[in-house]
Design a protein around this motif. Structure first.
Motif, short mmCIF file in Angstrom:
data_model
loop_
_atom_site.label_atom_id
_atom_site.label_comp_id
_atom_site.label_asym_id
_atom_site.label_seq_id
_atom_site.Cartn_x
_atom_site.Cartn_y
_atom_site.Cartn_z
N GLN A 13 -4.70 -6.35 13.00
CA GLN A 13 -4.66 -7.49 13.88
C GLN A 13 -5.26 -7.11 15.27
O GLN A 13 -4.75 -6.21 15.85
N THR A 17 -9.53 -10.95 15.61
CA THR A 17 -8.99 -11.40 14.14
C THR A 17 -8.10 -12.60 14.62
O THR A 17 -8.22 -13.60 13.71
N ALA A 18 -7.39 -12.61 15.47
CA ALA A 18 -6.45 -13.79 15.99
C ALA A 18 -7.31 -15.27 16.15
O ALA A 18 -6.87 -16.31 15.69
N GLY A 21 -9.42 -15.78 12.96
CA GLY A 21 -8.42 -16.27 11.85
C GLY A 21 -8.06 -17.79 12.11
O GLY A 21 -7.99 -18.44 10.99
N ASN A 22 -7.52 -18.17 13.19
CA ASN A 22 -7.11 -19.21 13.33
C ASN A 22 -8.20 -20.28 13.14
O ASN A 22 -8.43 -21.47 12.43
N GLY A 24 -11.02 -19.83 11.44
CA GLY A 24 -11.37 -20.05 9.77
C GLY A 24 -10.31 -20.71 9.06
O GLY A 24 -10.70 -21.28 8.20
N ALA A 25 -8.93 -20.44 9.34
CA ALA A 25 -7.88 -21.27 8.54
C ALA A 25 -8.32 -22.72 8.66
O ALA A 25 -8.13 -23.69 7.88
N ILE A 26 -8.59 -23.40 9.99
CA ILE A 26 -8.88 -24.60 10.13
C ILE A 26 -10.03 -25.02 9.45
O ILE A 26 -9.93 -26.33 8.91
N LEU A 27 -11.03 -24.28 9.64
CA LEU A 27 -12.41 -24.52 8.95
C LEU A 27 -11.96 -24.81 7.47
O LEU A 27 -12.65 -25.71 6.71
N VAL A 28 -11.21 -23.86 6.76
CA VAL A 28 -11.21 -24.14 5.34
C VAL A 28 -10.52 -25.35 5.18
O VAL A 28 -10.66 -26.24 4.08
#
Lengths: 175, 345, 407, 190, 156
Positions: A13, A17-18, A21-22, A24-28
């Motif tokens: 981490q 990546t923080a 990661g955020n 990417g998660a919202i985009l998914v």
């Protein structure tokens, strides 16, 4: 050749990546929000037409039964019991299986062990009762066709596999 | 007879009462909350490959679901366990509900002084001050429940609120600082052109305030004080029936009030619209615009539930003190800079 | 809370009796009616927010399988044992079947071996997805509950096509398997595998790479390599601690010695590694399913001892529907005396059976130790020192399944 | 503060609640509304008694999505009104079931799922199990081991029909108990 | 050298009179009750680091319980493929055996389980309480052969 061990590492981490990661998660999440992959069965309006091989409720064909008692002996839950009844064409009362759905675990041993195929599965498995006594069947009840209650309310569908969406619902015609 | 009707109408549209009870007060809040909970469940369902509430009213996509839930709660048995402190157990959630909606009396929904609920120059500070009242009663309710999970939940509520209310207030004040006024009307008017929304001129403060709304109003999955898998609804473990409905309602109403403030401070309030004289054009329309903006903000919060998991309490506090308070202070600095440069002069 | 006279008669659960605990500690019961535990209870003693002592209280689902097995015929024990982990049904009963086969000195035909491996891997995927779903909901991540459960349906459907039941397959019987693959199964499995591989990327992005989740999992519930060996834990939890132990490669059973696959190992031993290892194992299982379907030999589904003597009707049924009917001998299977031990790698880890027979139709003793029961000890040793909020994270990462543990 | 019948600062809550119920349900005929609302708001309590919990979870999973019926698995027993007995109830669990059932506010309903919850299923002669209908009143029984998710959904639909046609919820509120549910209640242990 | 010989060697070098034989899927090491702990120590010091099962079999006719620990290794991959059954016999009327939790901590819950099902007392166990059952069920020691569960006939 048997399997082999492969060592792996969990990702580290960092600040980068923080952030990614955020995002990417919202985009998914957004991806599924915009283009949802819904495959819900609208149950009473649709019902799954089960395969013929499905291990559902069991039906007895009395004519084929030879009274060998294999089914009752192999029943793991002691749900299938023998009763002696007078059958046409036999001198003495013959043992015939009856079932208690309070116990039945739908393992299908009885159907598989029956040497004459007198027992068969019905592709039905969504029957409920409000009274426990209704589930203890006698010989007559055991020969009756159990049908899915959803038949009156909905249309049959089938699920097929799909490499993009997993399972896809398609209409099916019963019969 | 007509005198009485006139009096009643006058009383209803008397701004403080109208605002507290009808728009954007309790009634609107309830409607918005019902919509938002339905929206939340449907959004989550959509992301999660399913349908969500449906059968209750297939044509409306299950919109009546929340009405059914509320009615069911209203008529369920209310269990007051023998071991609780009865007066506080019953009184605290009701007080929290009332207090959660109180801040709206300090929020003007228009720039026409006739329709100000309470005309004053420090409405920003007063409204933000009022928002800090209701959490105390949630802690009180937790304490009164005499349940270990509730106690832990109450403690967490106290910690989270302390940390994130601070961020909320700092970032709220920075909005006022940029405009050099603590009057919400001035702040909104300064944002009249679209590009001058403080969301764009000071995104740092907006981010801090958004995060603080997220955390301090306990929306799933940021409901650390009532984390269901850890401490079983936290402060509300022992509440049943209507009392629990009140608790849930006050949490959502609180979030609604917070987002109202957010849309006034950062999203330009009734911005594209200029209030005209007359009750409808001068009060109802701008108020509805603010409510719609607040609802959109709430909807984005609802969407996040599908993406995030719950944080641990110490991580949430760590995030507050180490990340968001510096961010909020940076926002304050930025606001100071803007005020100095006269962006909103 | 003083004990008022009226409260005296109330129901007492084990652990509720008064116990002396430290002065500043207080006790919190997690479970059995608690969303952060399954059907078990962990009694924790807390100092502030930090757990100082944890006492797992199992047995809420203890259904006396070992005793009941002593009173039932050999074939009836299979569905009985299956109930301890119905979502992992083939894996969990396979060692029992193998042990009985060892005692009877028969070996299933090669096709049956491949079919068993096929269902085992489908079950493993379903079981891992179930575990990930529960893990997600324990962390308050509702999407991570719904997605794996939705995708699990793909594999449940696959298993249903193969065996005729969603979960309780009762597939492997001594001497072989009960069904052959239906038509078009290979295409279905291939599509399912392609879908799953794609979906795993989404899992990574929304769950494993999500910083909020990483924060919760990294360095939480660390089990070091030596501690893992000392506590004797099994399965993915063991491999996440860096121990190279998987029954599939240590003692290849069924057709595993003819299949090329990888066993992922992580050294970290924390909850995050345990989450990752499940994803990696799902990938490998998809790989195994593909290979099995490719390499599957032709042949009978049952050992010739049971199949050669079967009446003609049996073979017609097998050819038309794929059902391998059981001859009535199965109802009273006599197994030679002796003791046999067999083990297999179930979804949650190594399951081991000790079957003792004394040349009768019923086993003398069936001893089963399930992976979850061996993992249960983790709660006692790993949980102390963490916060209350970490308990669901650790619980979820261990993938503990109470019915399996309690048997 | 006195613990007597709510004599504290808030008036006699129990009496006024009962009066309000009488007024609303008997006189204002709100019974139909209550039945409608309860039928579409059956929130099962999170109490997994046994392995049928897998199919219980699958019922709420995307493919079957029982949330469509308004049923939302909920965390704490105090806020629910519905219990699904998922399979075997062991003696140890029976006590927890009983406690949970008593924590739930009325009107409340229960479904027994799976053969084990009906007549023991495969564990019919086990020394450690209890038939759940011995300890709580059950409304609908689902055979199967485990039942398919559709069967669970069917049971929920059946229960909704029962609530709406027989007015179970409003009756329960008026009387404080349910007669037809007492049929199976034999005291039992726990 | 066959593995079974290695076990024999381990046992004899520690001075334990063990009957070592090959079973179906395991290697049986039967030791007298007096040398129970030493045998366990000998195995533990040779790399067998965990217990897989604690199995007790009730031989009612002979009046003994057979206590068997199935041990193997995680850390030593060479040993991992073998299961050693370390077993001894204890009288049914005085079922006491030394606990091996000190040597193999992984046996803790397994011993507690055996204790409640058979009433076998593991001397030296740090926390010997029932784990799965309620007290009233534990009193019956349900897995002993004299506790019989009724099976039903095949006729209704």
């Amino acid at each position: 050749m048997p399997g082999k061990v492969v060592e792996k590492k969990t990702p580290k981490q960092t600040l980068l990546t923080a952030i990614t990661g955020n995002v990417g998660a919202i985009l998914v999440g957004l991806k599924y929000f915009v283009n949802p992959n819904r495959f819900t069965l609208k149950y009473p309006y649709e019902f799954i037409e089960l395969d013929e091989t499905y291990r559902g409720f069991i039906i007895l064909e009395l004519k084929k039964c030879i009274g060998c008692m294999s089914c009752a002996r192999i029943c793991p839950a002691a749900a299938m019991k023998m009763v002696k009844i007078q059958v046409e064409g036999k001198k003495r009362p013959m043992p015939v299986p009856v079932i208690n759905y309070n116990r039945c675990i739908f393992c299908g041993y009885c159907v598989d062990v029956c040497p004459t195929e007198a027992l068969a599965h019905l592709p039905v498995h969504d029957v409920v009762y409000t009274n426990m006594e209704d589930m203890v069947l006698d010989v007559d009840g055991f020969q009756k066709l159990v049908d899915t209650p959803a038949k009156d309310e909905g249309v049959p569908v089938k699920y097929v596999f799909d490499p993009e969406r997993g399972l896809v619902k398609v209409p099916a015609t019963r019969g | 007879m007509t005198g009485i009707i006139d009096f009643i109408i006058k009383l209803i549209i008397w701004p403080p009462l109208f605002q507290l009870v009808l728009l954007p007060g309790l009634v609107t809040a309830l409607v918005v909350v019902i919509f938002i909970i339905w929206f939340e469940r449907k959004t989550a369902a959509r992301v999660q490959m399913r349908i969500g509430p449906y059968h209750i009213s297939p044509r409306l996509g299950g919109f009546l679901q929340l009405i059914a839930d509320l009615t069911r709660y209203a008529f369920q048995e209310i269990i007051v366990p023998r071991t609780v402190d009865r007066a506080v157990f019953i009184g605290a959630p009701l007080t929290a509900l009332v207090l959660s909606v109180v801040p709206v009396v300090a929020m003007p929904m228009t720039d026409i002084p006739r329709y100000f609920p309470i005309p004053m120059d420090y409405s920003l500070i007063i409204s933000m001050g009022l928002t800090t009242l209701s959490p105390i009663f949630i802690v009180a309710a937790a304490w009164a429940s005499n349940n270990k999970f509730a106690l832990i939940g109450g403690m967490r509520e106290a910690f989270v609120i302390t940390a994130y209310e601070l961020i909320f207030i700092i970032s709220g004040l920075s909005a006022g600082l940029a405009v050099l006024s603590y009057n919400i009307v001035d702040i909104v008017e300064a944002q009249a052109p679209f590009y001058k929304w403080i969301l764009f001129t000071n995104p740092i403060a907006a981010l801090a305030m958004y995060a603080s709304i997220l955390m301090s109003t306990s929306g799933f999955p940021f409901e650390i004080p009532e984390a269901e898998n850890e401490i079983v609804a936290g402060a509300f473990t022992e509440y049943s029936g209507l009392m629990y409905g009140v608790n849930m309602g006050s949490a959502y109403i609180k979030r609604f009030v917070y987002t109202l403030l957010f849309s006034l401070l950062f999203l330009g309030g009734w911005a594209p619209y200029t209030p005209q004289p007359g009750f409808i054009a001068g009060y109802l329309i701008p108020a509805v615009i603010v409510v719609v903006k607040a609802t959109i903000v709430m909807a984005t919060i609802s969407f996040l539930r599908a993406v995030y998991g719950r944080l641990r309490i110490d991580q949430a506090l760590d995030g507050a003190w180490r990340i968001f308070i510096p961010i909020a202070l940076a926002g304050l600095l930025l606001a100071l800079l803007e005020a100095y440069m006269g962006v909103y002069a | 809370m003083s004990a008022s006279p009226a409260l005296k008669d109330e129901i007492k659960l084990p652990g509720m009796d008064l116990k002396k605990i430290g002065k500043d500690l207080y006790e919190v019961f997690i479970g059995p009616q608690h969303p952060g535990s399954g059907h078990m209870r962990i009694i924790i003693r807390v100092d502030g927010d930090v757990i100082v002592e944890a006492d797992p209280d199992l047995g809420y689902v203890h259904r006396t399988m070992e005793k009941l097995a002593e009173g039932r015929e050999f074939i009836k024990v299979i569905p009985l044992m299956e109930r301890m982990a119905i979502l992992d049904a083939c894996n969990i009963t396979l060692p029992y079947v193998e042990a009985v086969e060892k005692l009877m000195d028969i070996e299933p035909p090669p096709r049956a071996k491949y079919l068993r491996v096929l269902l085992c891997e489908i079950n493993r995927i379903a079981s891992h997805l179930y575990g990930m779903g529960i893990f997600g909901v324990f962390l308050g991540h509702s999407t991570m509950y719904m997605w794996p459960f939705g995708d699990r349906e793909v594999f449940v459907e696959l298993a249903e096509k193969l065996t005729g039941a969603r979960l309780t397959h009762t597939y492997a019987v001594p001497g072989g398997v009960r069904r052959d693959i239906p038509q078009g199964f290979r295409e279905m499995a291939e599509k399912a595998a392609r879908y799953m591989e794609k979906k795993l990327e989404d899992y990574k992005r929304i769950f494993l790479d999500n910083p909020a989740i990483q924060k919760r999992l990294v360095d939480v519930g660390v089990i070091s390599k030596n501690l893992a060996a000392k506590l004797g834990i099994v399965g993915p939890n063991l491999r996440a601690s860096g121990i190279r132990y998987d029954v599939r490669i240590i003692e290849p059973y069924e057709a595993y010695d003819e299949i090329d696959f990888e066993v992922p190992i992580y050294e970290e031993g924390d909850a995050y590694a345990r989450a990752w290892i499940r994803v990696m194992e799902i990938k490998q299982s998809l790989n195994i399913i593909r290979q099995v379907l490719e390499k599957m030999p032709q042949g009978d589904p049952l050992h010739e001892k049971f199949w050669a003597k079967a009446p003609k009707l049996y073979k017609t049924v097998y050819e038309t529907t794929g059902r391998a009917k059981l001859i009535p001998l199965y109802a009273n299977l006599k197994v030679p005396a002796g003791r046999a031990i067999a083990r297999a790698e179930a979804g949650r880890g190594e399951v081991i059976y000790v079957v003792e027979s004394e040349n009768k139709t019923k086993p003398y003793r069936v001893r089963v130790v399930s992976p979850s029961f061996r993992n249960a000890i983790v709660f006692k040793y790993i949980v102390p020192g963490h916060r209350i909020a970490d308990l669901p994270a650790i619980y979820g990462s261990i993938d503990y399944f109470p019915p399996e543990a309690d048997r | 503060m006195s613990q007597k019948e709510g004599k504290a600062y808030v008036g006699n809550l129990d009496v006024s609640a009962r009066k309000a119920q009488d007024l609303l349900l008997n006189k204002a005929k709100l019974g139909k509304l209550v039945d409608w609302a309860t039928a579409f708001s059956l929130w099962p309590v999170h109490l997994t008694t046994s392995c049928c919990g897998c199919e219980f979870a699958a019922t709420w999973s995307p493919r079957f999505d029982a949330e469509r019926y308004g049923a939302l698995p909920w965390i704490a027993s105090r806020q629910t009104n519905f219990m699904i007995i998922e399979g075997t109830v062991t003696k140890k669990m029976a006590k927890a079931v009983k406690v949970t059932w008593e924590q739930m506010p009325y009107p409340k309903f229960a479904i027994a799922m799976g053969a084990c919850a009906l007549d023991g299923g495969i564990f019919y002669n086990s020394y450690n199990i209890v038939r759940p209908w011995q300890i709580i009143p059950i409304d609908v029984f689902i055979p199967g081991c485990p039942p398919r998710p559709e069967a669970v959904a069917r049971a929920i639909i059946e229960l909704q029909k029962m609530i709406r046609t027989k007015g179970l919820a409003s009756q329960w509120i008026i009387k404080g108990y349910r007669e037809e549910a007492l049929k199976y209640y034999t005291g039992g242990e726990g | 050298m066959a593995f079974i010989d290695r076990i024999k060697e381990i046992m004899s070098s520690s001075g334990i009179e063990a009957e070592v034989s090959e079973g179906k899927g395991f290697i049986k090491v039967k030791v007298p009750l007096e040398q129970w702990e030493e045998a366990a120590k000998a195995l533990a010091s040779n790399g067998f680091d965990h217990v897989k099962t604690v199995t007790i079999v009730d031989y009612k006719a002979r009046g003994v319980f057979e206590v068997a620990y199935h041990v193997s290794s995680f850390l030593d991959t060479g040993l991992a493929k073998y299961i050693i059954e370390l077993s001894t016999e204890i009288p049914r009327d005085n079922p006491v055996v030394k606990s091996l939790v000190g040597i193999w901590p992984s046996a803790e819950f397994l011993e507690r389980e055996s204790f409640e099902f058979f009433g076998v007392v593991f001397e030296g166990h740090p926390d010997l309480r029932p784990i799965l059952l309620l007290d009233e069920v534990v009193a019956k020691h349900p897995l002993r052969k004299d506790f019989v569960v009724k099976e039903e006939g095949i006729f209704r």
